[in-house]
Scaffold this motif. Structure first.
Motif, PDB file in Angstrom:
ATOM      1  N   ARG A  73       6.452  -3.416   1.302  1.00 34.29           N
ATOM      2  CA  ARG A  73       6.370  -4.142   0.037  1.00 34.29           C
ATOM      3  C   ARG A  73       7.526  -3.719  -0.845  1.00 34.29           C
ATOM      4  O   ARG A  73       7.920  -2.555  -0.847  1.00 34.29           O
ATOM      5  CB  ARG A  73       5.037  -3.825  -0.653  1.00 34.29           C
ATOM      6  N   VAL A  74       8.080  -4.657  -1.590  1.00 36.82           N
ATOM      7  CA  VAL A  74       9.130  -4.371  -2.569  1.00 36.82           C
ATOM      8  C   VAL A  74       8.583  -4.730  -3.937  1.00 36.82           C
ATOM      9  O   VAL A  74       8.064  -5.825  -4.136  1.00 36.82           O
ATOM     10  CB  VAL A  74      10.416  -5.183  -2.261  1.00 36.82           C
ATOM     11  N   HIS A  75       8.682  -3.787  -4.876  1.00 36.05           N
ATOM     12  CA  HIS A  75       8.225  -4.036  -6.242  1.00 36.05           C
ATOM     13  C   HIS A  75       9.145  -3.315  -7.207  1.00 36.05           C
ATOM     14  O   HIS A  75       9.535  -2.179  -6.981  1.00 36.05           O
ATOM     15  CB  HIS A  75       6.779  -3.581  -6.436  1.00 36.05           C
ATOM     16  N   ASP A  76       9.535  -4.013  -8.269  1.00 34.24           N
ATOM     17  CA  ASP A  76      10.482  -3.489  -9.265  1.00 34.24           C
ATOM     18  C   ASP A  76      11.724  -2.954  -8.549  1.00 34.24           C
ATOM     19  O   ASP A  76      12.379  -3.675  -7.841  1.00 34.24           O
ATOM     20  CB  ASP A  76       9.818  -2.426 -10.145  1.00 34.24           C
ATOM     21  N   ASP A  77      12.034  -1.679  -8.736  1.00 31.63           N
ATOM     22  CA  ASP A  77      13.186  -1.061  -8.090  1.00 31.63           C
ATOM     23  C   ASP A  77      12.750  -0.087  -7.005  1.00 31.63           C
ATOM     24  O   ASP A  77      13.458   0.869  -6.698  1.00 31.63           O
ATOM     25  CB  ASP A  77      14.045  -0.318  -9.125  1.00 31.63           C
ATOM     26  N   ALA A  78      11.588  -0.326  -6.412  1.00 36.39           N
ATOM     27  CA  ALA A  78      11.052   0.588  -5.402  1.00 36.39           C
ATOM     28  C   ALA A  78      10.518  -0.200  -4.208  1.00 36.39           C
ATOM     29  O   ALA A  78      10.314  -1.411  -4.288  1.00 36.39           O
ATOM     30  CB  ALA A  78       9.945   1.443  -5.995  1.00 36.39           C
ATOM     31  N   ALA A  79      10.319   0.516  -3.113  1.00 32.48           N
ATOM     32  CA  ALA A  79       9.779  -0.105  -1.901  1.00 32.48           C
ATOM     33  C   ALA A  79       8.759   0.827  -1.271  1.00 32.48           C
ATOM     34  O   ALA A  79       8.931   2.050  -1.268  1.00 32.48           O
ATOM     35  CB  ALA A  79      10.900  -0.390  -0.902  1.00 32.48           C
ATOM     36  N   ASP A  80       7.683   0.238  -0.758  1.00 31.10           N
ATOM     37  CA  ASP A  80       6.706   0.982   0.037  1.00 31.10           C
ATOM     38  C   ASP A  80       7.164   0.880   1.476  1.00 31.10           C
ATOM     39  O   ASP A  80       7.328  -0.229   1.996  1.00 31.10           O
ATOM     40  CB  ASP A  80       5.306   0.386  -0.108  1.00 31.10           C
ATOM     41  N   ILE A  81       7.388   2.044   2.125  1.00 28.77           N
ATOM     42  CA  ILE A  81       7.915   2.045   3.490  1.00 28.77           C
ATOM     43  C   ILE A  81       6.977   2.797   4.426  1.00 28.77           C
ATOM     44  O   ILE A  81       6.245   3.694   4.011  1.00 28.77           O
ATOM     45  CB  ILE A  81       9.342   2.645   3.547  1.00 28.77           C
ATOM     46  N   LEU A  82       7.021   2.399   5.705  1.00 24.06           N
ATOM     47  CA  LEU A  82       6.168   2.969   6.747  1.00 24.06           C
ATOM     48  C   LEU A  82       7.081   3.507   7.848  1.00 24.06           C
ATOM     49  O   LEU A  82       7.876   2.754   8.422  1.00 24.06           O
ATOM     50  CB  LEU A  82       5.245   1.876   7.304  1.00 24.06           C
ATOM     51  N   ARG A  83       6.984   4.808   8.137  1.00 23.63           N
ATOM     52  CA  ARG A  83       7.829   5.432   9.156  1.00 23.63           C
ATOM     53  C   ARG A  83       7.441   4.924  10.545  1.00 23.63           C
ATOM     54  O   ARG A  83       6.272   4.777  10.862  1.00 23.63           O
ATOM     55  CB  ARG A  83       7.708   6.951   9.118  1.00 23.63           C
ATOM     56  N   ASP A  84       8.441   4.630  11.364  1.00 21.36           N
ATOM     57  CA  ASP A  84       8.191   4.098  12.707  1.00 21.36           C
ATOM     58  C   ASP A  84       7.517   5.110  13.629  1.00 21.36           C
ATOM     59  O   ASP A  84       6.702   4.749  14.455  1.00 21.36           O
ATOM     60  CB  ASP A  84       9.500   3.634  13.356  1.00 21.36           C
ATOM     61  N   THR A  85       7.865   6.389  13.504  1.00 18.41           N
ATOM     62  CA  THR A  85       7.383   7.378  14.464  1.00 18.41           C
ATOM     63  C   THR A  85       5.943   7.795  14.243  1.00 18.41           C
ATOM     64  O   THR A  85       5.156   7.827  15.172  1.00 18.41           O
ATOM     65  CB  THR A  85       8.278   8.633  14.449  1.00 18.41           C
ATOM     66  N   ASP A  86       5.580   8.131  13.008  1.00 18.69           N
ATOM     67  CA  ASP A  86       4.223   8.647  12.785  1.00 18.69           C
ATOM     68  C   ASP A  86       3.409   7.819  11.798  1.00 18.69           C
ATOM     69  O   ASP A  86       2.307   8.206  11.437  1.00 18.69           O
ATOM     70  CB  ASP A  86       4.282  10.104  12.334  1.00 18.69           C
ATOM     71  N   GLU A  87       3.942   6.701  11.358  1.00 16.08           N
ATOM     72  CA  GLU A  87       3.274   5.772  10.454  1.00 16.08           C
ATOM     73  C   GLU A  87       2.887   6.395   9.111  1.00 16.08           C
ATOM     74  O   GLU A  87       1.927   5.978   8.476  1.00 16.08           O
ATOM     75  CB  GLU A  87       2.066   5.124  11.125  1.00 16.08           C
ATOM     76  N   SER A  88       3.649   7.407   8.674  1.00 14.87           N
ATOM     77  CA  SER A  88       3.422   7.941   7.334  1.00 14.87           C
ATOM     78  C   SER A  88       4.036   6.963   6.325  1.00 14.87           C
ATOM     79  O   SER A  88       4.969   6.245   6.636  1.00 14.87           O
ATOM     80  CB  SER A  88       4.034   9.333   7.195  1.00 14.87           C
ATOM     81  N   ARG A  89       3.488   6.959   5.120  1.00 13.34           N
ATOM     82  CA  ARG A  89       3.926   6.015   4.087  1.00 13.34           C
ATOM     83  C   ARG A  89       4.585   6.765   2.930  1.00 13.34           C
ATOM     84  O   ARG A  89       4.192   7.877   2.610  1.00 13.34           O
ATOM     85  CB  ARG A  89       2.748   5.209   3.555  1.00 13.34           C
ATOM     86  N   GLU A  90       5.558   6.099   2.319  1.00 17.32           N
ATOM     87  CA  GLU A  90       6.229   6.635   1.134  1.00 17.32           C
ATOM     88  C   GLU A  90       6.590   5.479   0.219  1.00 17.32           C
ATOM     89  O   GLU A  90       6.737   4.348   0.669  1.00 17.32           O
ATOM     90  CB  GLU A  90       7.525   7.366   1.501  1.00 17.32           C
TER      91      GLU A  90
END
Length: 156
Positions: A73-90
């Protein structure tokens, strides 16, 4: 290694044969012989001017390009990302991400984006109504378009 094992089998002294055989087995466990296909990181290339969008594959700027993330997801000046290897979110700033393409994925180059080429956008749009519609459609879709003669280049 098969030739070495055959030579070990020819040793007459059973105690010596057993000791050498054990040492060769240890050596084979530690070292690979013959054709060795080493594992490697997937090759990626950064697409520096591509916009970070939902669904894009990205890496962190200044980090390891092989460590890839999917933009959820992209919102304002930030993005929610999901790591390919362990599916952790940031959640990270858009400025800290760069879009990457893996080996074999298409990259559509463009000499400039519509925003960077105002002389092409305004001059051609005024003289070619079709181009004006294409530029507005491309801008709405978040695409970059450049047209020279009959050539259309899009940066996705």
């Amino acid at each position: 290694m098969a030739h070495l094992e055959n030579k070990i089998a020819e040793i007459a002294d059973p105690h010596l044969r057993e000791i050498i055989d054990e040492e060769v087995k240890k050596l084979k466990e530690e070292k690979q012989f013959g054709l060795v296909f080493e594992g490697h990181q997937p090759e990626v290339v950064p697409v520096l001017k591509a916009a970070v969008r939902k669904g894009a594959i990205v890496a962190k700027r200044g980090g390891n390009l092989a460590e890839t993330w999917h933009v959820m997801r992209v919102h304002d000046d930030a993005a929610d990302i999901l790591r390919d290897t362990d599916e952790s979110r940031e959640t990270v700033s858009l400025a800290s991400l760069v879009v990457v393409r893996r080996m074999g994925e298409p990259v559509f180059p463009a000499p400039c984006t519509a925003e960077q080429c105002p002389k092409h956008r305004s001059a051609r749009a005024a003289s070619h109504p079709d181009l004006g519609r294409e530029l507005s459609r491309a801008a709405t879709a978040g695409l970059s378009l450049y047209r020279q003669g009959g050539l259309h280049l899009y940066l996705l």
